[in-house]
Design an enzyme around this catalytic site. Sequence first.
Site, short mmCIF file in Angstrom:
data_model
loop_
_atom_site.label_atom_id
_atom_site.label_comp_id
_atom_site.label_asym_id
_atom_site.label_seq_id
_atom_site.Cartn_x
_atom_site.Cartn_y
_atom_site.Cartn_z
N VAL A 1 2.49 18.66 8.48
CA VAL A 1 3.12 17.95 6.83
C VAL A 1 3.61 19.31 6.89
O VAL A 1 4.49 19.41 6.05
CB VAL A 1 2.05 17.88 5.67
CG1 VAL A 1 0.90 16.46 6.00
CG2 VAL A 1 1.10 19.67 6.24
N LYS B 1 0.83 -1.06 0.45
CA LYS B 1 -0.02 0.12 -0.15
C LYS B 1 0.96 1.36 0.33
O LYS B 1 0.42 2.38 -0.27
CB LYS B 1 -0.76 0.18 1.28
CG LYS B 1 -1.73 1.37 1.47
CD LYS B 1 -2.59 1.19 2.31
CE LYS B 1 -1.46 1.18 4.23
NZ LYS B 1 -1.63 3.02 3.89
N ARG C 1 -5.10 10.81 4.20
CA ARG C 1 -3.80 11.37 4.37
C ARG C 1 -2.59 12.01 3.39
O ARG C 1 -2.52 12.71 2.86
CB ARG C 1 -2.90 11.47 5.23
CG ARG C 1 -3.69 11.18 6.83
CD ARG C 1 -3.09 10.95 7.87
NE ARG C 1 -2.26 11.94 8.27
CZ ARG C 1 -2.18 13.86 8.24
NH1 ARG C 1 -3.30 13.95 9.33
NH2 ARG C 1 -1.10 14.25 8.97
N ARG D 1 0.09 14.33 13.68
CA ARG D 1 1.24 14.04 11.95
C ARG D 1 0.76 15.89 11.52
O ARG D 1 -0.18 15.37 10.34
CB ARG D 1 0.43 12.89 11.42
CG ARG D 1 -0.11 12.00 11.74
CD ARG D 1 -0.92 10.39 11.49
NE ARG D 1 0.08 10.05 10.27
CZ ARG D 1 0.18 8.69 9.30
NH1 ARG D 1 -1.71 8.57 10.09
NH2 ARG D 1 0.05 8.43 7.99
N1 EPU Z 1 5.71 14.67 11.44
C1 EPU Z 1 6.23 15.92 11.49
N2 EPU Z 1 6.29 17.01 10.54
C2 EPU Z 1 5.96 16.26 8.83
C3 EPU Z 1 6.01 15.12 9.39
C4 EPU Z 1 6.15 13.66 9.78
O1 EPU Z 1 5.67 16.56 12.54
O2 EPU Z 1 6.20 16.99 8.48
C5 EPU Z 1 5.73 13.62 12.44
C6 EPU Z 1 4.99 12.93 12.92
O3 EPU Z 1 3.50 13.21 13.32
C7 EPU Z 1 5.18 11.90 12.57
C8 EPU Z 1 6.26 11.11 12.46
O4 EPU Z 1 7.37 12.54 11.94
O5 EPU Z 1 5.23 11.41 14.30
C9 EPU Z 1 6.66 10.40 10.81
O6 EPU Z 1 5.16 10.54 10.24
P1 EPU Z 1 5.32 10.07 8.60
O7 EPU Z 1 5.75 11.12 8.22
O8 EPU Z 1 7.36 9.18 8.73
O9 EPU Z 1 4.40 9.22 8.38
P2 EPU Z 1 3.95 8.99 7.02
O10 EPU Z 1 4.69 9.26 5.87
O11 EPU Z 1 2.39 10.23 7.34
C10 EPU Z 1 3.77 7.45 6.86
C11 EPU Z 1 3.18 5.74 6.39
C12 EPU Z 1 2.55 5.72 7.51
C13 EPU Z 1 2.89 4.87 8.62
C14 EPU Z 1 5.02 6.37 8.58
C15 EPU Z 1 5.46 5.70 9.59
C16 EPU Z 1 1.96 6.35 4.53
C17 EPU Z 1 1.22 6.35 3.20
N3 EPU Z 1 2.38 6.00 5.51
O12 EPU Z 1 3.18 7.96 7.67
O13 EPU Z 1 1.53 4.51 7.34
O14 EPU Z 1 3.13 4.22 10.19
O15 EPU Z 1 5.16 6.64 7.16
O16 EPU Z 1 6.75 4.67 9.29
O17 EPU Z 1 3.16 5.72 4.04
C18 EPU Z 1 -0.13 2.99 7.35
O18 EPU Z 1 -0.02 2.75 7.01
O19 EPU Z 1 -1.01 1.90 8.66
C19 EPU Z 1 0.75 3.55 8.27
C20 EPU Z 1 -0.18 5.00 8.83
#
Ligand code: EPU
Length: 417
Positions: free
Chosen positions: A123, A22, A92, A121
């Site tokens: 961005v 995914k 998201r 979370r």
């Molecule tokens: N964060 C920030 N600012 C940002 C980006 C992230 O503070 O601009 C923080 C987040 O709040 C979190 C941490 O950094 O505490 C890591 O977040 P990350 O951005 O890595 O997560 P994501 O990219 O939103 C992806 C996966 C998630 C998975 C996480 C961590 C996708 C579509 N989603 O999310 O997948 O848990 O990385 O590995 O790739 C799932 O599949 O169930 C899922 C939630």
Amino acid sequence: MDKLLITGGNRLSGEITVSGAKNAALPILCAGLLTADDIKLSNVPHLQDVSTMIKLLQQMGLRADRDAEQVLLNGSAVDKLEAPYEMVKTMRASILVLGPLLARFGEAKVSLPGGCAIGSRPVDQHIKGLQAMGAEIAIEAGYIHAKAKRLKGTRVVTDMITVTGTENLLMAATLADGRTVLENAAREPEVTDLANLLVKMGARIEGIGTDRLVVDGVERLHGASHAVIADRIETGTFLCAVAAAGGDVTLSNTRSDLLDVAMDKLREAGAVLTSGPDWIRVQMASRPKAVSFRTTEYPGFPTDMQAQFMAVNSIADGVSRVTETIFENRFMHVQEMNRLGAAIVIEGNTAIIDGVEQLFGAPVMATDLRASASLVIAGLAAKGETMVDRIYHLDRGYDRMELKLRAVGARIERVKS
Ligand code: EPU
């Protein structure tokens, strides 16, 4: 709303074919926005999130034709540079259109994702990176308005490691003017899979698989064909199901090198794991032993496997400690597991699990995707009937999970509302 009715106690045996990932498919679909040529994708999983992403991209004018696990994309007629709130609020990962739209069309309007069940979370890192590359960004009425004649290569150091943040900036950098260096980049295999596709499209990227991605921007990208990598989290979920319920299952169309740490932990729990280039066999003959771990970024223990492992620990011999370091609110499955008879207490970001000999079926409610999977696993191990409500969360990220589990002997059925 559909529910899953599980009658626990059956050992699992047979073979399961793992689907494409995914979290690789979602950014890869967005990469279709970067070119006017055809992108041919295979091993694309059947999931609600993939359907949502395809719908969003189609609204923008991207052609997306789906045939089973294949998707043909064509971005020659993209003309609507917007991701509306109605779509982003349901998924998201829609934020992943921001980088490609801005890079190719010089403009994008993307709704800010709202809150989320597992954490806040934000961005901000996506925005910070694009601003560093010269984008003018305004936040108005809940939308990110981004503009840039042409993005400029620069050095970006994100405050923390972010998976979709890295993917957004990587896609943006492929068409930027000059060299972009992404420091502190996420090393997740899904980022690598996206990078490999981008290289096939003509992008110049070095450092793939490391935390320093160096991208030399090109004028345009061209078409390519790509097979999405195996879903390591789906793989790990089925491994945990066998560890909890017992049995002997071979997972095909997957790779053991994508989940080294989780497999080590399963061995510590007593599972016998063997693997070949595209399969993993798991055998579990006894009650699992308790294993402690903390979640970290790849290649550490994945946060997306935390809940499923907790289900195994809930019936394990001994006490374990599980610390969640990525998301601040990812223990919502704990209360539901305790309803099945688990003995789990939470102290800050650590769950302390006192393994019980037996769980007992009960109605439970899914709260997010991986929490749902953990409740299914707990239900397979429990005595009696477990009804898992709100499984639309599960359908977002697992490809026909109940059918795959039923094929290896689980008693599980979908109850339509
Ligand atoms: N964060 C920030 N600012 C940002 C980006 C992230 O503070 O601009 C923080 C987040 O709040 C979190 C941490 O950094 O505490 C890591 O977040 P990350 O951005 O890595 O997560 P994501 O990219 O939103 C992806 C996966 C998630 C998975 C996480 C961590 C996708 C579509 N989603 O999310 O997948 O848990 O990385 O590995 O790739 C799932 O599949 O169930 C899922 C939630």
